[in-house]
Design a protein around this motif. Structure first.
Motif, short mmCIF file in Angstrom:
data_model
loop_
_atom_site.label_atom_id
_atom_site.label_comp_id
_atom_site.label_asym_id
_atom_site.label_seq_id
_atom_site.Cartn_x
_atom_site.Cartn_y
_atom_site.Cartn_z
N LYS A 1 11.85 47.43 -25.69
CA LYS A 1 12.70 46.31 -26.12
C LYS A 1 12.91 45.33 -24.98
CE LYS A 1 15.40 44.15 -29.03
NZ LYS A 1 14.86 43.47 -30.24
N ALA A 2 13.11 45.84 -23.77
CA ALA A 2 13.28 44.96 -22.61
C ALA A 2 12.03 44.10 -22.41
CB ALA A 2 13.56 45.79 -21.36
N LYS A 3 10.86 44.73 -22.55
CA LYS A 3 9.60 44.01 -22.36
C LYS A 3 9.39 42.97 -23.45
CE LYS A 3 4.97 44.96 -20.69
NZ LYS A 3 4.01 46.01 -20.28
N GLU A 4 9.82 43.28 -24.64
CA GLU A 4 9.72 42.32 -25.75
C GLU A 4 10.58 41.08 -25.48
OE1 GLU A 4 11.64 42.16 -30.18
OE2 GLU A 4 10.64 44.04 -29.62
N ASP B 1 11.77 40.07 -22.40
CA ASP B 1 11.53 39.40 -21.11
C ASP B 1 10.29 40.03 -20.46
OD1 ASP B 1 11.83 37.83 -18.89
OD2 ASP B 1 13.66 38.79 -18.16
N PRO B 2 9.10 39.73 -20.98
CA PRO B 2 7.88 40.45 -20.59
C PRO B 2 7.50 40.37 -19.11
CG PRO B 2 7.36 38.55 -21.97
CD PRO B 2 8.83 38.75 -22.04
N GLU B 3 7.93 39.32 -18.42
CA GLU B 3 7.56 39.17 -17.01
C GLU B 3 8.67 39.61 -16.05
OE1 GLU B 3 4.50 38.50 -15.95
OE2 GLU B 3 4.00 38.54 -18.09
N ASN B 4 9.66 40.30 -16.58
CA ASN B 4 10.77 40.78 -15.74
C ASN B 4 10.24 41.85 -14.78
OD1 ASN B 4 13.09 42.32 -14.81
ND2 ASN B 4 14.26 41.27 -16.38
N PRO B 5 10.34 41.62 -13.47
CA PRO B 5 9.76 42.58 -12.51
C PRO B 5 10.46 43.92 -12.48
CG PRO B 5 10.99 40.86 -11.36
CD PRO B 5 10.92 40.45 -12.80
N ARG B 6 11.74 43.97 -12.92
CA ARG B 6 12.44 45.25 -12.91
C ARG B 6 11.85 46.21 -13.95
NH1 ARG B 6 15.47 41.70 -10.93
NH2 ARG B 6 15.81 40.54 -12.86
N ILE B 7 11.32 45.67 -15.03
CA ILE B 7 10.63 46.50 -16.00
C ILE B 7 9.42 47.16 -15.34
CG2 ILE B 7 9.31 46.48 -18.16
CD1 ILE B 7 11.04 44.06 -19.01
N THR B 8 8.66 46.38 -14.60
CA THR B 8 7.46 46.90 -13.94
C THR B 8 7.81 47.93 -12.88
OG1 THR B 8 6.47 44.72 -14.31
CG2 THR B 8 5.30 46.21 -12.84
N VAL B 9 8.93 47.73 -12.17
CA VAL B 9 9.37 48.71 -11.17
C VAL B 9 9.66 50.05 -11.83
CG1 VAL B 9 11.24 49.32 -9.58
CG2 VAL B 9 10.25 47.03 -9.49
N LEU B 10 10.34 50.03 -12.97
CA LEU B 10 10.64 51.29 -13.66
C LEU B 10 9.37 51.96 -14.17
CD1 LEU B 10 13.88 50.53 -15.71
CD2 LEU B 10 13.66 51.38 -13.38
N LEU B 11 8.44 51.18 -14.70
CA LEU B 11 7.17 51.74 -15.15
C LEU B 11 6.38 52.30 -13.97
CD1 LEU B 11 6.09 49.00 -17.72
CD2 LEU B 11 7.00 51.28 -18.23
N ALA B 12 6.47 51.63 -12.83
CA ALA B 12 5.79 52.10 -11.63
C ALA B 12 6.36 53.43 -11.16
CB ALA B 12 5.92 51.05 -10.51
N GLU B 13 7.69 53.55 -11.18
CA GLU B 13 8.32 54.81 -10.77
C GLU B 13 7.90 55.94 -11.70
OE1 GLU B 13 12.48 53.97 -10.71
OE2 GLU B 13 12.43 53.05 -8.74
#
Length: 213
Positions: free
Chosen positions: A144-147, A149-161
């Protein structure tokens, strides 16, 4: 009479501007302290400060957001100390503030990001028995977060972790995590928070993991 009305209007505008300045100053000071807080007690104090600001500024979602985020940071301190059994009450408290923030700002990607983290906390208390329940909740929150705000870097940080700490046989790996951390830094380079008070955390986490050899 017109002069009196004009004087009153100008006074009201001045008071509003002063109140907003006081709010901004208090929030800026407290937000800065989250990243420098080292102990659970310090973070509990900050949580309480944000809750008080939220009670006073009852139309603002950010005080409750940061009350939740401070609580989450407290959970991370407990995790580093091996106190995963204490994460349930932390998640419960954070979710209380998340609900208040969401009531004031629905469909907000930043709030869904926090929901993902709190679900992860609950899973960590007992991964074997809770995975089936909490994993879909966490996945739905990040989706839902990605939907929103798809370029939000905090989403990518969580996916990276997630990728970094997930074994290869389950679809993760440290190299996959590293690539996502690198992607998050590229996003941080261009992503602009909506206001000076909006969430801007996550870059330090990405830099930390990329510094590990």
């Amino acid at each position: 009479m017109k002069k009196l009305i004009l004087t009153f209007s100008l006074s009201l505008l001045g008071f509003t501007a002063f109140a907003q300045t006081t709010y901004d100053k208090a929030m800026t000071e407290k937000i800065g302290k989250i990243e420098t807080a080292k102990t659970a007690d310090e973070l509990t104090a900050l949580t309480n400060d944000f809750e008080r600001i939220g009670t006073k500024e009852n139309s603002q979602w950010l005080p409750y957001y940061y009350a939740a985020y401070s609580t989450i940071q407290k959970g991370r301190v407990l995790m580093r100390s091996g106190k995963t059994a204490d994460l349930d009450p932390v998640a419960e408290q954070a979710e209380k503030y998340i609900a208040k923030a969401e009531a004031l700002s629905p469909n907000n990607a930043e709030i869904y990001i926090l929901k993902k983290i709190t679900s992860g906390f609950r899973m960590m208390v007992d991964p074997m028995s809770r995975y089936m329940q909490e994993a879909p909740i966490a996945q739905n929150a990040i989706s839902k977060a990605k939907e929103l705000d798809p370029e939000n870097p905090r989403i990518t940080v969580l996916l990276a972790e997630d990728a970094y700490f997930t074994p290869e046989q389950y679809g993760g790996s440290k190299p996959k995590g590293v690539e996502l951390f690198k992607k998050s830094l590229e996003q941080f380079a261009v992503y602009k928070p909506k206001t000076a008070l909006d969430p801007n955390w996550g870059k330090a986490e990405a830099e930390y993991f990329l510094s590990q050899k």
